[in-house]
Design a protein around this motif. Structure first.
Motif, mmCIF file in Angstrom:
data_model
loop_
_atom_site.group_PDB
_atom_site.id
_atom_site.type_symbol
_atom_site.label_atom_id
_atom_site.label_comp_id
_atom_site.label_asym_id
_atom_site.label_seq_id
_atom_site.Cartn_x
_atom_site.Cartn_y
_atom_site.Cartn_z
ATOM 1 N N ALA A 148 0.828 -1.202 0.000
ATOM 2 C CA ALA A 148 0.000 0.000 0.000
ATOM 3 C C ALA A 148 0.868 1.259 0.000
ATOM 4 O O ALA A 148 0.639 2.199 -0.777
ATOM 5 C CB ALA A 148 -0.926 -0.006 1.211
ATOM 6 N N GLN A 149 1.881 1.273 0.874
ATOM 7 C CA GLN A 149 2.772 2.431 0.946
ATOM 8 C C GLN A 149 3.555 2.600 -0.343
ATOM 9 O O GLN A 149 3.755 3.707 -0.844
ATOM 10 C CB GLN A 149 3.727 2.279 2.137
ATOM 11 C CG GLN A 149 4.671 3.455 2.363
ATOM 12 C CD GLN A 149 5.972 3.351 1.603
ATOM 13 O OE1 GLN A 149 6.442 2.258 1.313
ATOM 14 N NE2 GLN A 149 6.558 4.494 1.272
ATOM 15 N N SER A 190 2.780 1.679 -3.468
ATOM 16 C CA SER A 190 1.984 2.169 -4.592
ATOM 17 C C SER A 190 1.719 3.662 -4.459
ATOM 18 O O SER A 190 1.754 4.407 -5.452
ATOM 19 C CB SER A 190 0.661 1.399 -4.686
ATOM 20 O OG SER A 190 -0.111 1.571 -3.516
ATOM 21 N N TYR A 191 1.478 4.126 -3.229
ATOM 22 C CA TYR A 191 1.264 5.555 -3.008
ATOM 23 C C TYR A 191 2.540 6.341 -3.296
ATOM 24 O O TYR A 191 2.511 7.391 -3.957
ATOM 25 C CB TYR A 191 0.801 5.811 -1.573
ATOM 26 C CG TYR A 191 0.703 7.289 -1.235
ATOM 27 C CD1 TYR A 191 -0.337 8.066 -1.739
ATOM 28 C CD2 TYR A 191 1.669 7.895 -0.436
ATOM 29 C CE1 TYR A 191 -0.416 9.418 -1.442
ATOM 30 C CE2 TYR A 191 1.597 9.249 -0.143
ATOM 31 C CZ TYR A 191 0.560 10.003 -0.648
ATOM 32 O OH TYR A 191 0.484 11.335 -0.365
ATOM 33 N N THR A 192 3.677 5.811 -2.816
ATOM 34 C CA THR A 192 4.958 6.486 -3.025
ATOM 35 C C THR A 192 5.279 6.627 -4.502
ATOM 36 O O THR A 192 5.771 7.666 -4.953
ATOM 37 C CB THR A 192 6.092 5.719 -2.323
ATOM 38 O OG1 THR A 192 5.862 5.751 -0.909
ATOM 39 C CG2 THR A 192 7.451 6.332 -2.613
ATOM 40 N N GLU A 193 4.975 5.591 -5.280
ATOM 41 C CA GLU A 193 5.247 5.660 -6.713
ATOM 42 C C GLU A 193 4.465 6.790 -7.371
ATOM 43 O O GLU A 193 4.979 7.485 -8.256
ATOM 44 C CB GLU A 193 4.913 4.321 -7.380
ATOM 45 C CG GLU A 193 5.822 3.177 -6.955
ATOM 46 C CD GLU A 193 7.293 3.490 -7.162
ATOM 47 O OE1 GLU A 193 7.674 3.873 -8.286
ATOM 48 O OE2 GLU A 193 8.070 3.371 -6.200
ATOM 49 N N GLU A 194 3.223 7.009 -6.947
ATOM 50 C CA GLU A 194 2.424 8.096 -7.504
ATOM 51 C C GLU A 194 3.016 9.455 -7.122
ATOM 52 O O GLU A 194 3.058 10.385 -7.938
ATOM 53 C CB GLU A 194 0.976 7.995 -7.024
ATOM 54 C CG GLU A 194 0.235 6.776 -7.546
ATOM 55 C CD GLU A 194 0.267 6.683 -9.060
ATOM 56 O OE1 GLU A 194 0.007 7.721 -9.720
ATOM 57 O OE2 GLU A 194 0.567 5.595 -9.585
ATOM 58 N N VAL A 195 3.485 9.569 -5.876
ATOM 59 C CA VAL A 195 4.103 10.818 -5.429
ATOM 60 C C VAL A 195 5.374 11.097 -6.222
ATOM 61 O O VAL A 195 5.623 12.222 -6.652
ATOM 62 C CB VAL A 195 4.418 10.759 -3.919
ATOM 63 C CG1 VAL A 195 5.231 11.985 -3.489
ATOM 64 C CG2 VAL A 195 3.133 10.675 -3.104
#
Length: 328
Positions: free
Chosen positions: A258-259, A261-266
């Motif tokens: 979860a972390q 996938s979010y980091t990749e978007e950031v």
């Protein structure tokens, strides 16, 4: 900073956590070394790694004892480490109440693991590393993030730590290993540390924080290496009935995915504001493959190795193009 430096891309390597699944990014990095004829330390300006990613990001920057301008190890050396020394890294204690391992105390002692780290890295320190490196860990006393880095170590012995201790601190995964008490080379800074994988399994944003003064006006070649992702959705009905033991066993992967996938978007959003930048993510699907971070069985590691080699060949055009970018 002059205009030439401003226009030269900053080359960033980020490696996720994932225990024995570190053999996956090690395989991709092996191919990059083969394609370029250079070590990872020569290809990237900074390497950032969480947990098992710290073994690779730091380990591939440790200088040779014979020639301190050259790396001591290749990515293939670490492939072999995962294949041959896993059972010593995850050295299981013999306990009377084995069913409670990981609940009442860590599942594994760290004796064999610490010996491997000492054998591999000796007395090398962060200050000795060939290029910039940053590694996150959590200080147990106040549960705050601590970042070990060559940049800090170069300025003060109180921020300089032995490589073997940094990696031990960065890989002290709760339920798996005991926390790691370590001290700086001058003994002025001491702390007890935990693996940062639950909160920062993908250290992508950390890379930008640690290079903020370097990246202000520069494009980035950003390379992110995963340790496998469970792409197939969870069985919701089954998971809804999990008890404490099942959740403990799965929490690192679930939170980590979860972390990550979010980091990749950031990261993509940050790079979109830096003209001339490029983003490269390498990952494999763990569905139908061994998933446990502490799985040291030779047959399972070979499955991960084979799947990684297959992924490398499927993405050989992208890797070849990346190799060219990194060496221009």
């Amino acid at each position: 900073m002059n205009n030439n430096m401003d226009s030269k891309p900053l080359k960033i390597l980020c490696i996720d956590g994932g225990g024995m699944r570190g053999i996956i990014p090690a395989t991709f990095l092996e191919k990059l070394e083969t394609l370029t004829g250079k070590g990872i330390a020569d290809l990237f300006d900074i390497a950032v790694g969480t947990s098992t990613g710290s073994i690779l990001s730091v380990g591939l920057n440790v200088p040779s004892e014979d020639d301190p301008t050259k790396p001591r190890y290749s990515a293939l050396d670490f492939v072999h480490m995962y294949q041959n020394l896993g059972s010593q890294i995850f050295h299981e204690k013999k306990k009377l109440f084995k069913i409670l391992d990981g609940v009442t105390h860590p599942t594994y002692d760290a004796v064999g693991y610490e010996k491997i780290l000492s054998d591999y890295f000796g007395d090398s320190t962060l200050k000795d590393l060939l290029s910039e490196v940053a590694v996150p860990s959590i200080e147990l006393e106040d549960l705050r993030m601590h970042v070990f880095s060559r940049a800090k170590a170069s300025k003060s012995d109180s921020d300089n730590f032995h490589v073997k201790h940094v990696i031990r601190a960065a890989t002290a995964a709760p339920t798996y290993f005991p926390s790691a008490p370590i001290s700086s080379v001058d003994s002025k800074v001491k702390g007890t540390f935990l693996d940062a994988g639950v909160s920062t399994n993908n250290p992508g944003t950390l890379a930008f924080a640690e290079t903020s003064t370097l990246t202000q006006n520069r494009p980035c070649i950003y390379v992110s290496m995963g340790t496998g992702q469970i792409i197939k959705p969870l069985n919701v009905v089954k998971a809804s009935n999990w008890g404490e033991l099942e959740w403990i066993k799965s929490i690192f992967d679930l939170q980590g995915d979860a972390q990550s996938s979010y980091t990749e978007e950031v990261v993509k959003e940050i790079l979109s504001g830096k003209p001339g930048s490029s983003y490269h993510r390498y990952q494999i699907d763990l569905h139908d493959l061994p998933q446990n971070m502490d799985d040291t069985q030779a047959k399972d590691l070979q499955k991960l190795r084979d799947a990684s080699l297959k992924a490398v060949e499927e993405q050989i055009d992208q890797l070849t193009a990346l190799a060219k970018l990194l060496t221009e």
